[in-house]
Design a protein around this motif. Structure first.
Motif, mmCIF file in Angstrom:
data_model
loop_
_atom_site.group_PDB
_atom_site.id
_atom_site.type_symbol
_atom_site.label_atom_id
_atom_site.label_comp_id
_atom_site.label_asym_id
_atom_site.label_seq_id
_atom_site.Cartn_x
_atom_site.Cartn_y
_atom_site.Cartn_z
ATOM 1 N N ARG A 134 -3.991 -3.663 -8.125
ATOM 2 C CA ARG A 134 -3.400 -2.441 -7.572
ATOM 3 C C ARG A 134 -3.315 -1.357 -8.644
ATOM 4 O O ARG A 134 -3.708 -0.208 -8.420
ATOM 5 C CB ARG A 134 -2.007 -2.734 -7.010
ATOM 6 C CG ARG A 134 -1.312 -1.493 -6.453
ATOM 7 C CD ARG A 134 0.066 -1.816 -5.931
ATOM 8 N NE ARG A 134 0.927 -2.506 -6.871
ATOM 9 C CZ ARG A 134 1.559 -1.922 -7.893
ATOM 10 N NH1 ARG A 134 1.397 -0.644 -8.138
ATOM 11 N NH2 ARG A 134 2.332 -2.637 -8.685
ATOM 12 N N LYS B 252 2.511 0.442 -4.470
ATOM 13 C CA LYS B 252 2.784 -0.650 -3.527
ATOM 14 C C LYS B 252 2.890 -0.091 -2.116
ATOM 15 O O LYS B 252 2.409 -0.694 -1.155
ATOM 16 C CB LYS B 252 4.067 -1.381 -3.904
ATOM 17 C CG LYS B 252 3.981 -2.156 -5.195
ATOM 18 C CD LYS B 252 5.326 -2.757 -5.540
ATOM 19 C CE LYS B 252 5.304 -3.302 -6.957
ATOM 20 N NZ LYS B 252 6.625 -3.769 -7.366
ATOM 21 N N ILE C 86 -0.584 0.560 -0.578
ATOM 22 C CA ILE C 86 -1.266 -0.652 -0.124
ATOM 23 C C ILE C 86 -0.608 -1.182 1.143
ATOM 24 O O ILE C 86 -1.299 -1.574 2.089
ATOM 25 C CB ILE C 86 -1.291 -1.733 -1.227
ATOM 26 C CG1 ILE C 86 -2.109 -1.250 -2.427
ATOM 27 C CG2 ILE C 86 -1.867 -3.038 -0.695
ATOM 28 C CD1 ILE C 86 -3.586 -1.006 -2.131
ATOM 29 N N SER C 87 0.727 -1.171 1.196
ATOM 30 C CA SER C 87 1.414 -1.603 2.420
ATOM 31 C C SER C 87 0.951 -0.762 3.600
ATOM 32 O O SER C 87 0.693 -1.286 4.686
ATOM 33 C CB SER C 87 2.933 -1.485 2.255
ATOM 34 O OG SER C 87 3.433 -2.532 1.472
ATOM 35 N N LEU D 142 -2.469 -1.660 4.806
ATOM 36 C CA LEU D 142 -2.441 -2.931 5.523
ATOM 37 C C LEU D 142 -1.678 -2.817 6.845
ATOM 38 O O LEU D 142 -1.672 -3.753 7.638
ATOM 39 C CB LEU D 142 -1.811 -4.022 4.652
ATOM 40 C CG LEU D 142 -2.573 -4.389 3.376
ATOM 41 C CD1 LEU D 142 -1.724 -5.294 2.495
ATOM 42 C CD2 LEU D 142 -3.905 -5.036 3.701
ATOM 43 N N THR E 162 6.593 -4.778 2.049
ATOM 44 C CA THR E 162 5.880 -6.041 2.291
ATOM 45 C C THR E 162 4.936 -6.380 1.145
ATOM 46 O O THR E 162 4.927 -7.513 0.645
ATOM 47 C CB THR E 162 5.096 -5.986 3.617
ATOM 48 O OG1 THR E 162 6.022 -5.726 4.672
ATOM 49 C CG2 THR E 162 4.372 -7.288 3.881
ATOM 50 N N TYR E 163 4.141 -5.425 0.697
ATOM 51 C CA TYR E 163 3.182 -5.709 -0.367
ATOM 52 C C TYR E 163 3.901 -6.140 -1.650
ATOM 53 O O TYR E 163 3.444 -7.041 -2.349
ATOM 54 C CB TYR E 163 2.285 -4.500 -0.624
ATOM 55 C CG TYR E 163 1.240 -4.778 -1.661
ATOM 56 C CD1 TYR E 163 0.089 -5.475 -1.335
ATOM 57 C CD2 TYR E 163 1.408 -4.379 -2.979
ATOM 58 C CE1 TYR E 163 -0.876 -5.764 -2.285
ATOM 59 C CE2 TYR E 163 0.460 -4.653 -3.935
ATOM 60 C CZ TYR E 163 -0.686 -5.348 -3.593
ATOM 61 O OH TYR E 163 -1.622 -5.638 -4.538
ATOM 62 N N TYR F 146 4.483 -9.702 -1.792
ATOM 63 C CA TYR F 146 3.296 -10.485 -2.173
ATOM 64 C C TYR F 146 3.166 -10.525 -3.690
ATOM 65 O O TYR F 146 2.886 -11.575 -4.265
ATOM 66 C CB TYR F 146 2.025 -9.891 -1.583
ATOM 67 C CG TYR F 146 1.934 -9.908 -0.077
ATOM 68 C CD1 TYR F 146 2.603 -10.847 0.693
ATOM 69 C CD2 TYR F 146 1.151 -8.975 0.575
ATOM 70 C CE1 TYR F 146 2.508 -10.862 2.069
ATOM 71 C CE2 TYR F 146 1.035 -8.977 1.962
ATOM 72 C CZ TYR F 146 1.721 -9.918 2.698
ATOM 73 O OH TYR F 146 1.614 -9.922 4.055
ATOM 74 N N GLU F 147 3.369 -9.365 -4.342
ATOM 75 C CA GLU F 147 3.246 -9.331 -5.804
ATOM 76 C C GLU F 147 4.318 -10.184 -6.472
ATOM 77 O O GLU F 147 4.063 -10.797 -7.503
ATOM 78 C CB GLU F 147 3.327 -7.889 -6.310
ATOM 79 C CG GLU F 147 2.067 -7.102 -6.087
ATOM 80 C CD GLU F 147 2.061 -5.763 -6.805
ATOM 81 O OE1 GLU F 147 2.980 -5.474 -7.611
ATOM 82 O OE2 GLU F 147 1.103 -4.998 -6.569
ATOM 83 N N PRO G 85 0.643 -13.930 2.044
ATOM 84 C CA PRO G 85 -0.085 -13.210 3.099
ATOM 85 C C PRO G 85 -0.935 -14.154 3.948
ATOM 86 O O PRO G 85 -1.357 -15.216 3.486
ATOM 87 C CB PRO G 85 -0.979 -12.251 2.317
ATOM 88 C CG PRO G 85 -1.163 -12.891 0.988
ATOM 89 C CD PRO G 85 0.095 -13.670 0.714
ATOM 90 N N THR H 16 -4.990 -10.916 5.937
ATOM 91 C CA THR H 16 -4.483 -9.954 4.953
ATOM 92 C C THR H 16 -5.190 -10.142 3.617
ATOM 93 O O THR H 16 -5.548 -9.161 2.951
ATOM 94 C CB THR H 16 -2.961 -10.103 4.792
ATOM 95 O OG1 THR H 16 -2.345 -9.901 6.062
ATOM 96 C CG2 THR H 16 -2.420 -9.107 3.789
ATOM 97 N N LEU I 52 -7.270 -7.386 1.570
ATOM 98 C CA LEU I 52 -7.011 -7.072 0.168
ATOM 99 C C LEU I 52 -8.278 -7.217 -0.674
ATOM 100 O O LEU I 52 -8.544 -6.387 -1.548
ATOM 101 C CB LEU I 52 -5.901 -7.976 -0.379
ATOM 102 C CG LEU I 52 -4.500 -7.681 0.141
ATOM 103 C CD1 LEU I 52 -3.543 -8.816 -0.205
ATOM 104 C CD2 LEU I 52 -4.006 -6.353 -0.422
#
Length: 130
Positions: free
Chosen positions: A12, A19, A22-23, A26, A32-33, A36-37, A43, A47, A51
């Protein structure tokens, strides 16, 4: 998924996204993203596939950290173009004039050499500022 979150974060940042961006890409809520990090949430396969497309990497790399040798040079070129566009975006230039392809059709070989020479001079001048 050891290291999965770190890979997402590195990709990213490398591509110059937040973030939240990217959320949004998606279709998720803003946080949400980030989950994930932080590896608080995993995901779905769909998803992960999205990505991999966004970051121009293999799914294997996202999941396991392994790079595959079967990526095409087109993906590499697309990643470089996206990185170039991010340089402009970070400078506040949303649509760089020189990326308007219809303009390039009007140029001949001499024009292209002149542009190349000018760009080399600008890069040289910038390196002197370092």
């Amino acid at each position: 998924m050891d290291g999965f979150g770190r890979r997402l974060e590195n990709l990213r940042e490398k591509h110059g996204y937040s973030k939240k961006e990217i959320s949004s890409k998606l279709g998720f809520h803003d946080n949400t993203y980030g989950q994930y990090e932080r590896e608080e949430r995993r995901p779905a396969l769909e998803t992960i596939m999205e990505l991999a497309e966004i970051y121009h990497v293999d799914i294997d790399y996202l999941i396991q950290g392994e790079k595959s040798d079967n990526r095409t040079s087109d993906n590499s070129k697309a990643a470089k173009i996206e990185q170039l566009l991010n340089y402009f975006k970070n400078a506040g230039i949303e649509e760089p004039y020189f990326l308007q392809l219809e303009k390039w059709a009007k140029l001949d070989e001499e024009d292209l050499r002149e542009i190349t020479n000018h760009f080399e001079w600008i890069v040289h001048r910038a390196s002197l500022r370092e």
